[in-house]
Design a protein around this motif. Structure first.
Motif, PDB file in Angstrom:
ATOM      1  N   UNK A   1      14.262  31.755  19.193  1.00 19.89           N
ATOM      2  CA  UNK A   1      13.806  32.096  17.840  1.00 19.89           C
ATOM      3  C   UNK A   1      14.754  33.089  17.180  1.00 19.89           C
ATOM      4  N   UNK A   2      15.209  34.077  17.952  1.00 15.29           N
ATOM      5  CA  UNK A   2      16.096  35.091  17.381  1.00 15.29           C
ATOM      6  C   UNK A   2      17.419  34.472  16.924  1.00 15.29           C
ATOM      7  N   UNK A   3      17.864  33.445  17.646  1.00 16.51           N
ATOM      8  CA  UNK A   3      19.108  32.766  17.271  1.00 16.51           C
ATOM      9  C   UNK A   3      18.916  31.984  15.978  1.00 16.51           C
ATOM     10  N   UNK A   4      17.773  31.322  15.852  1.00 17.55           N
ATOM     11  CA  UNK A   4      17.474  30.583  14.621  1.00 17.55           C
ATOM     12  C   UNK A   4      17.464  31.526  13.424  1.00 17.55           C
ATOM     13  N   UNK A   5      16.785  32.644  13.595  1.00 12.40           N
ATOM     14  CA  UNK A   5      16.682  33.615  12.506  1.00 12.40           C
ATOM     15  C   UNK A   5      18.052  34.170  12.136  1.00 12.40           C
ATOM     16  N   UNK A   6      18.846  34.487  13.158  1.00 10.17           N
ATOM     17  CA  UNK A   6      20.178  35.037  12.908  1.00 10.17           C
ATOM     18  C   UNK A   6      21.076  34.015  12.225  1.00 10.17           C
ATOM     19  N   UNK A   7      21.013  32.779  12.686  1.00  7.13           N
ATOM     20  CA  UNK A   7      21.849  31.729  12.100  1.00  7.13           C
ATOM     21  C   UNK A   7      21.530  31.535  10.626  1.00  7.13           C
ATOM     22  N   UNK A   8      20.250  31.521  10.311  1.00  3.76           N
ATOM     23  CA  UNK A   8      19.854  31.354   8.914  1.00  3.76           C
ATOM     24  C   UNK A   8      20.366  32.516   8.066  1.00  3.76           C
ATOM     25  N   UNK A   9      20.245  33.734   8.567  1.00  2.11           N
ATOM     26  CA  UNK A   9      20.714  34.904   7.820  1.00  2.11           C
ATOM     27  C   UNK A   9      22.226  34.861   7.620  1.00  2.11           C
ATOM     28  N   UNK A  10      22.941  34.415   8.639  1.00  2.00           N
ATOM     29  CA  UNK A  10      24.407  34.368   8.560  1.00  2.00           C
ATOM     30  C   UNK A  10      24.866  33.365   7.505  1.00  2.00           C
ATOM     31  N   UNK A  11      24.298  32.163   7.534  1.00  2.00           N
ATOM     32  CA  UNK A  11      24.762  31.150   6.576  1.00  2.00           C
ATOM     33  C   UNK A  11      24.342  31.508   5.146  1.00  2.00           C
ATOM     34  N   UNK A  12      23.203  32.175   4.995  1.00  2.00           N
ATOM     35  CA  UNK A  12      22.814  32.645   3.669  1.00  2.00           C
ATOM     36  C   UNK A  12      23.818  33.681   3.156  1.00  2.00           C
ATOM     37  N   UNK A  13      24.233  34.571   4.043  1.00  2.00           N
ATOM     38  CA  UNK A  13      25.212  35.591   3.666  1.00  2.00           C
ATOM     39  C   UNK A  13      26.554  34.958   3.317  1.00  2.00           C
ATOM     40  N   UNK A  14      26.993  34.013   4.129  1.00  2.00           N
ATOM     41  CA  UNK A  14      28.268  33.340   3.855  1.00  2.00           C
ATOM     42  C   UNK A  14      28.218  32.601   2.522  1.00  2.00           C
ATOM     43  N   UNK A  15      27.071  32.018   2.212  1.00  2.00           N
ATOM     44  CA  UNK A  15      26.951  31.327   0.925  1.00  2.00           C
ATOM     45  C   UNK A  15      27.147  32.306  -0.231  1.00  2.00           C
ATOM     46  N   UNK A  16      26.590  33.496  -0.119  1.00  2.00           N
ATOM     47  CA  UNK A  16      26.748  34.480  -1.194  1.00  2.00           C
ATOM     48  C   UNK A  16      28.214  34.844  -1.413  1.00  2.00           C
TER      49      UNK A  16
ATOM     50  N   UNK B   1      26.773  42.372  19.252  1.00  2.00           N
ATOM     51  CA  UNK B   1      25.788  43.456  19.181  1.00  2.00           C
ATOM     52  C   UNK B   1      24.772  43.225  18.064  1.00  2.00           C
ATOM     53  N   UNK B   2      25.067  42.278  17.185  1.00  2.00           N
ATOM     54  CA  UNK B   2      24.135  41.970  16.100  1.00  2.00           C
ATOM     55  C   UNK B   2      22.773  41.563  16.657  1.00  2.00           C
ATOM     56  N   UNK B   3      22.777  40.885  17.799  1.00  2.00           N
ATOM     57  CA  UNK B   3      21.522  40.423  18.395  1.00  2.00           C
ATOM     58  C   UNK B   3      20.785  41.536  19.135  1.00  2.00           C
ATOM     59  N   UNK B   4      21.503  42.612  19.423  1.00  2.00           N
ATOM     60  CA  UNK B   4      20.898  43.696  20.181  1.00  2.00           C
ATOM     61  C   UNK B   4      20.163  44.694  19.286  1.00  2.00           C
ATOM     62  N   UNK B   5      20.359  44.552  17.986  1.00  2.00           N
ATOM     63  CA  UNK B   5      19.688  45.451  17.044  1.00  2.00           C
ATOM     64  C   UNK B   5      18.213  45.081  16.913  1.00  2.00           C
ATOM     65  N   UNK B   6      17.418  46.067  16.601  1.00  2.00           N
ATOM     66  CA  UNK B   6      16.017  45.796  16.313  1.00  2.00           C
ATOM     67  C   UNK B   6      15.907  44.988  15.021  1.00  2.00           C
ATOM     68  N   UNK B   7      14.831  44.270  14.862  1.00  2.00           N
ATOM     69  CA  UNK B   7      14.660  43.404  13.693  1.00  2.00           C
ATOM     70  C   UNK B   7      14.738  44.194  12.387  1.00  2.00           C
ATOM     71  N   UNK B   8      14.237  45.430  12.406  1.00  2.00           N
ATOM     72  CA  UNK B   8      14.270  46.254  11.193  1.00  2.00           C
ATOM     73  C   UNK B   8      15.709  46.579  10.794  1.00  2.00           C
ATOM     74  N   UNK B   9      16.565  46.823  11.794  1.00  2.00           N
ATOM     75  CA  UNK B   9      17.973  47.121  11.510  1.00  2.00           C
ATOM     76  C   UNK B   9      18.676  45.879  10.972  1.00  2.00           C
ATOM     77  N   UNK B  10      18.413  44.741  11.601  1.00  2.00           N
ATOM     78  CA  UNK B  10      19.008  43.495  11.115  1.00  2.00           C
ATOM     79  C   UNK B  10      18.568  43.195   9.686  1.00  2.00           C
ATOM     80  N   UNK B  11      17.317  43.471   9.403  1.00  2.00           N
ATOM     81  CA  UNK B  11      16.812  43.257   8.049  1.00  2.00           C
ATOM     82  C   UNK B  11      17.537  44.165   7.061  1.00  2.00           C
ATOM     83  N   UNK B  12      17.760  45.408   7.458  1.00  2.00           N
ATOM     84  CA  UNK B  12      18.490  46.346   6.599  1.00  2.00           C
ATOM     85  C   UNK B  12      19.909  45.853   6.348  1.00  2.00           C
TER      86      UNK B  12
END
Length: 409
Positions: free
Chosen positions: A100-115, A39-50
């Motif tokens: 594109x949405x998958x690329x963006x999501x993947x980058x956000x996920x690995x950044x989060x995992x790094x933290x 469902x992470x992909x079904x959210x609007x970009x603003x929600x994912x950003x939040x």
């Protein structure tokens, strides 16, 4: 630190953020982990950003050096979040990779995992998560450099020597780091990224396969530049570069390159002679590297003592000091004469440690992931080994399996 939080007058006080975490983290964790991963992909970009911004704040509310004050208290929530983000990553990898949405999501996920890896206890948990390392390795084949970089930064903290040898590509790991460092080293706007890249390289350098590649791909001149040029931050650049060079110096080729570089050698001598208390960390790092390059060989060849002042010298990482102090106290109670550096030696540190090794019948090697990652610990163990000292290895970290250079013991 999210930029908008810096408007808050007390944002530098960690306790204020701990209070916020106590109010928000468990509620956020319960809500976020109740959502299905896809469902992470079904959210609007603003929600994912939040979600991404809130995750960043809840995981890394202040500089990484202070994160240990929250790691234990919020450990269980962090582990739940790691598992959920891992599930989201698994779902992501099943989607068409060119979206594109998958690329963006993947980058956000690995950044989060790094933290999450910045919390040492959470990092230990991450190493046990099924398929997380293979998924991150799969991401390293992505054509987007940013995704590759963050995946490698995570892997640098998670992989052991065996992983590097069998499932990773040391040449590619090295090439990605050198490329990004080369592109950021002279750009003040990318200073923070440059700092984090050096930290990531430091994580990898104690893996023998990567060490060989770093030397082969000519990283030494870049690191020498970081040490000798004054525009670089003393802690975030010069100190890290000195530590990486020390780790590389255990390779014969790098050892010769460093010894023959007169600019570097002269600069190290200047740092060793620096009496400014505010830069004592640089002085200590430089002294160890200079000792390794100039003095160690001659001392190793000197006469071995037959009479010892101490029964045991304890070699350990200061990050493991609590358990190592307990070991020392018990040994003393049992009647052994024990030497341990409890309060950081003053003056010429390596000379004092070398003297303790020479005057001890046995050297107790307190092995852990932190010990293996430390070039300072490697210097101590290597010197004791070359002196022919009796080494007693002891594993002080649960589930830790010694590898790499610790194989000398």
């Amino acid at each position: 630190m999210p930029w908008f939080l810096q408007w808050y007058s007390d944002y530098r006080d960690p306790e204020n953020f701990v209070k916020i975490l106590r109010m928000l983290l468990s509620e956020f964790t319960a809500w976020f982990t109740s959502c299905q991963p896809d469902t992470y992909f079904q959210c609007r970009s603003a929600v994912n950003s939040m979600i991404r911004h809130l995750n960043y704040f809840l995981i890394r509310p202040f500089e990484s050096g202070n994160l240990k004050i929250i790691s234990d208290e919020f450990y269980h929530d962090y582990c739940k979040l790691v598992l959920h983000w891992s599930s989201i990553l698994s779902s992501t990898l099943k989607c068409p990779s060119n979206a594109i949405i998958v690329k963006s999501a993947t980058q956000a996920i690995v950044q989060t995992l790094y933290n999450f890896t910045l919390h040492l206890n959470v990092l230990s948990f991450m190493k046990t998560v099924s398929n997380l390392i293979p998924m991150l390795l799969e991401i390293t084949d992505d054509k987007l450099d940013e995704i590759q970089l963050y995946a490698y930064r995570c892997l640098g903290k998670m992989m052991i020597e065996t992983d590097i040898k069998t499932i990773a590509n040391p040449g590619k790991i090295t090439a990605v780091h050198i490329e990004f460092i080369t592109n950021t080293i002279d750009d003040p706007k990318q200073a923070e990224r440059f700092y984090s890249l050096l930290e990531s390289m430091k994580n990898y350098v104690q893996h023998d396969q990567v060490k060989v590649e770093l030397i082969k791909q000519k990283v030494v001149p870049l690191l020498i530049k970081c040490v000798v040029e004054t525009q670089f931050d003393p802690v975030k650049v010069q100190l890290i570069a000195l530590e990486i060079l020390l780790a590389l110096s255990f390779d014969n080729n790098a050892y010769c390159i460093l010894r023959q570089n007169q600019i570097l050698m002269s600069h190290i001598r200047v740092l060793v002679g620096n009496t400014n208390p505010a830069e004592s960390y640089l002085q200590r790092a430089a002294e160890r590297l200079l000792w390794r390059l100039e003095k160690e060989e001659a001392i190793i060849q000197s006469t071995v003592l037959n009479v010892h002042k101490y029964d045991i010298m304890i070699s350990y990482s200061h990050e493991d000091q609590q358990i190592c102090f307990q070991i020392q106290e018990q040994l003393v109670k049992d009647g052994f004469r024990v030497w341990i550096d409890r309060d950081y030696l003053r003056g010429f540190i390596m000379a004092g440690i070398a003297n303790a090794i020479e005057n001890s019948e046995c050297v107790l090697i307190c092995m852990s992931s932190k010990y293996k990652q430390s070039p300072y610990c490697q210097l101590e163990a290597y010197y004791a080994f070359e002196r022919g000292c009796r080494l007693i290895p002891i594993i002080i970290e649960s589930n830790y399996k010694p590898d790499g250079w610790l194989g000398i013991i």
